[in-house]
Design a protein around this motif. Structure first.
Motif, PDB file in Angstrom:
ATOM      1  N   GLU A  89     -45.851 -19.066 -51.681  1.00 18.25           N
ATOM      2  CA  GLU A  89     -44.867 -20.098 -51.354  1.00 18.25           C
ATOM      3  C   GLU A  89     -43.859 -19.572 -50.322  1.00 18.25           C
ATOM      4  O   GLU A  89     -43.538 -18.366 -50.320  1.00 18.25           O
ATOM      5  N   GLU A 135     -46.688 -17.822 -60.522  1.00 19.65           N
ATOM      6  CA  GLU A 135     -46.580 -19.278 -60.425  1.00 19.65           C
ATOM      7  C   GLU A 135     -45.324 -19.768 -61.143  1.00 19.65           C
ATOM      8  O   GLU A 135     -44.593 -20.621 -60.628  1.00 19.65           O
ATOM      9  N   ALA A 179     -48.762 -20.712 -55.535  1.00 18.62           N
ATOM     10  CA  ALA A 179     -49.297 -21.984 -56.031  1.00 18.62           C
ATOM     11  C   ALA A 179     -50.808 -21.884 -56.086  1.00 18.62           C
ATOM     12  O   ALA A 179     -51.432 -21.219 -55.247  1.00 18.62           O
ATOM     13  N   ARG A 180     -51.373 -22.528 -57.092  1.00 16.10           N
ATOM     14  CA  ARG A 180     -52.831 -22.679 -57.163  1.00 16.10           C
ATOM     15  C   ARG A 180     -53.176 -23.917 -56.349  1.00 16.10           C
ATOM     16  O   ARG A 180     -52.595 -24.982 -56.552  1.00 16.10           O
TER      17      ARG A 180
END
Length: 144
Positions: free
Chosen positions: A94, A72, A78-79
């Motif tokens: 991503e 991240e 991404a969470r």
């Protein structure tokens, strides 16, 4: 045994390319395996949760969190909130990570595809059966 030795040699080469990619991009080799797991989950339509990632990588919760945090921070994942279950977090790769991967691995994949184009459909199916059965034989078996 010749086939086992060849499979091992191919596996070593894949591992070396993954390590090279990791080093070039300031990543740990486990980070590359994590991205592969997340991309495979997306292709299979599986929800990519931290639990799934940890299980696939053989990591405990703390190790999984460390990998997720690194990826991240690098902008590779991404969470995301789960639309069906607000308590659950999903992990998404991503686009810039996908692009980076294709820039490095794309030519290698093209080379493998060129090799496969030299095989008949029947031969490709035999290779698929062999690799699938080998994967099953090597994968961890659930405990009784």
């Amino acid at each position: 045994m010749d086939l086992v030795h060849l499979l091992r040699a191919v596996t070593v080469e894949f591992g070396l390319r993954q390590a090279e990619f990791a080093a070039r991009n300031d990543m740990h080799p486990t980070d590359v395996r994590a991205l592969i797991c997340l991309l495979d989950a997306a292709r299979a339509g599986e929800p990519a949760t931290p639990g799934l990632l940890g299980a696939r990588l053989g990591l405990n919760s703390a190790g999984t969190t460390a990998v997720i945090d690194r990826l991240e921070r690098l902008g590779h994942i991404a969470r995301l909130p789960d639309e069906q279950d607000r308590r659950r977090v999903l992990l998404g790769v991503e686009p810039q990570a996908v692009r980076l991967g294709w820039e490095f691995f794309g030519p290698l994949i093209e080379g493998v595809l060129d090799v496969l184009h030299g095989f008949t459909p029947t031969e490709r199916e035999t290779v698929r059966r062999f690799l699938s059965a080998t994967h099953t034989a090597l994968a961890p078996q659930p405990e009784p």
